[in-house]
Design an enzyme around this catalytic site. Structure first.
Site, PDB file in Angstrom:
ATOM      1  N   ARG A 223       0.849  -1.190   0.000  1.00 13.99           N
ATOM      2  CA  ARG A 223       0.000   0.000   0.000  1.00 13.99           C
ATOM      3  C   ARG A 223       0.883   1.237   0.000  1.00 13.99           C
ATOM      4  O   ARG A 223       2.039   1.203   0.452  1.00 13.99           O
ATOM      5  CB  ARG A 223      -0.914   0.028   1.234  1.00 13.99           C
ATOM      6  CG  ARG A 223      -2.052  -0.975   1.196  1.00 13.99           C
ATOM      7  CD  ARG A 223      -3.101  -0.594   0.169  1.00 13.99           C
ATOM      8  NE  ARG A 223      -4.288  -1.433   0.233  1.00 13.99           N
ATOM      9  CZ  ARG A 223      -4.477  -2.525  -0.503  1.00 13.99           C
ATOM     10  NH1 ARG A 223      -3.524  -2.916  -1.339  1.00 13.99           N
ATOM     11  NH2 ARG A 223      -5.587  -3.229  -0.399  1.00 13.99           N
ATOM     12  N   HIS A 271      -1.861   1.012  -9.608  1.00 14.14           N
ATOM     13  CA  HIS A 271      -2.507   0.026  -8.729  1.00 14.14           C
ATOM     14  C   HIS A 271      -3.208  -1.051  -9.557  1.00 14.14           C
ATOM     15  O   HIS A 271      -4.395  -1.343  -9.372  1.00 14.14           O
ATOM     16  CB  HIS A 271      -3.499   0.711  -7.788  1.00 14.14           C
ATOM     17  CG  HIS A 271      -3.760  -0.093  -6.537  1.00 14.14           C
ATOM     18  ND1 HIS A 271      -4.043   0.488  -5.324  1.00 14.14           N
ATOM     19  CD2 HIS A 271      -3.781  -1.426  -6.301  1.00 14.14           C
ATOM     20  CE1 HIS A 271      -4.236  -0.434  -4.410  1.00 14.14           C
ATOM     21  NE2 HIS A 271      -4.071  -1.614  -4.978  1.00 14.14           N
TER      22      HIS A 271
END
Length: 308
Positions: A223, A271
């Site tokens: 993340r 992502h």
């Protein structure tokens, strides 16, 4: 009885089709068309709605549409409602593909060759054999183990670091904060696959970069919150790191003008390392609902004390 989907709307249409085929008894709704909130028993989300408990008083299960759950405020979820992270196999397969691509790109100096092409420069860079390029993976859950299994095919010396002990054939495993320096000292390419928790937030920082061999390389597919961005830029400028591949950021998307967009030693992707496959995700969700109704153990159930 309603199943409510709140995530990518385009993929949600595919979810709806699979639900109609395989679970026609469930009313499937796409956010924001929630219907009667009291009828909602199952909720699948990426970005959780506010006031979950008050809005959906009869909720029985919450599914994260991805493998991570750091976007949830656990205090807003009633204790009796299980939170399930997605375990459909497409997530692992996609992650293995992406991390393999990233590590091989760093191993074979692809960012340098991209620069040379732009400069119209024809210059060899001596190849380092895989047997002399040490790869370390932080986070030895299902994704980390799948990635390491694939890397065995290339002959990299492999190490892994985890909060709790693991034993993986062909991988030197480390556990706990006290072993982190030893793990880092033998890692030339570092892959972060950790869950984002209070303990791991900001773990990719100057102190960690200084513990790696000088000129090491980074892949972050965890993340954005794992990485201290200013520390990465400084580490690249100081030569502590020589390159980085980043699939996650904070915030997402990054604002215009952010230094990651144009840094010559950073490869940035939006992502996309792994994506939930609608058909397989629906199979996992329906199987989990069936297990819940039968009172069986639930794969992917989040331990709220650990945060994943």
């Amino acid at each position: 009885m309603t199943f409510l989907y709140k995530a990518n709307a385009i993929r949600g249409v595919e979810w709806a089709r699979f639900f109609a085929e395989r679970a026609p008894e469930l009313s499937f709704r796409l956010w924001p068309d929630i219907g009667d909130p009291a009828e909602v028993r199952y909720l699948t989300v990426w970005a959780p709605p506010e006031n979950i408990a008050a809005t959906f008083p009869n909720l029985e299960l919450i599914f994260s549409v991805g493998a991570g759950v750091d976007q949830f405020d656990f205090s807003q979820i009633p204790p009796h409602v299980p939170l399930i992270r997605m375990l459909e196999p497409g997530i692992a397969e996609g992650m293995v593909e992406y991390v393999t691509m990233a590590v091989l790109a760093l191993h074979r100096d692809l960012l340098h060759f991209i620069d040379q092409q732009r400069e119209q420069t024809w210059r060899e860079i001596r190849v380092t054999p895989a047997a002399k390029r040490r790869v370390g993976v932080m986070g030895l859950g299902l994704l980390g183990q799948a990635v390491l299994e694939r890397f065995k095919l290339f002959g990299f010396p492999l190490a892994g670091w985890n909060r709790s002990p693991r034993t993986i054939e062909g991988v030197r495993c480390y556990a706990g904060r006290e072993t982190l320096p030893d793990f880092l000292a033998q890692t030339d390419i570092l892959v972060c696959l950790l869950p984002l928790t209070d303990e791991t937030r900001g773990i990719l920082n100057t102190g960690l970069f200084e513990a790696l061999p000088r000129g090491a390389k980074l892949v972050n597919v965890g993340r954005g919150g794992h990485l201290v961005e200013a520390d990465l830029i400084a580490a690249l400028e100081r030569g502590l790191l020589s390159a980085a591949v980043l699939d996650v950021a904070k915030p997402e998307p990054l604002p215009a003008g952010h230094p990651f967009w144009s840094h010559p030693r950073i490869l940035l992707t939006p992502h996309i390392a792994s994506m939930t496959t609608p058909e397989a995700a629906v199979e996992f969700v329906l199987d989990t609902i069936g297990r819940h109704r039968r009172g069986e153990a639930l794969p992917g159930r989040v331990d709220r004390d650990r945060g994943y």
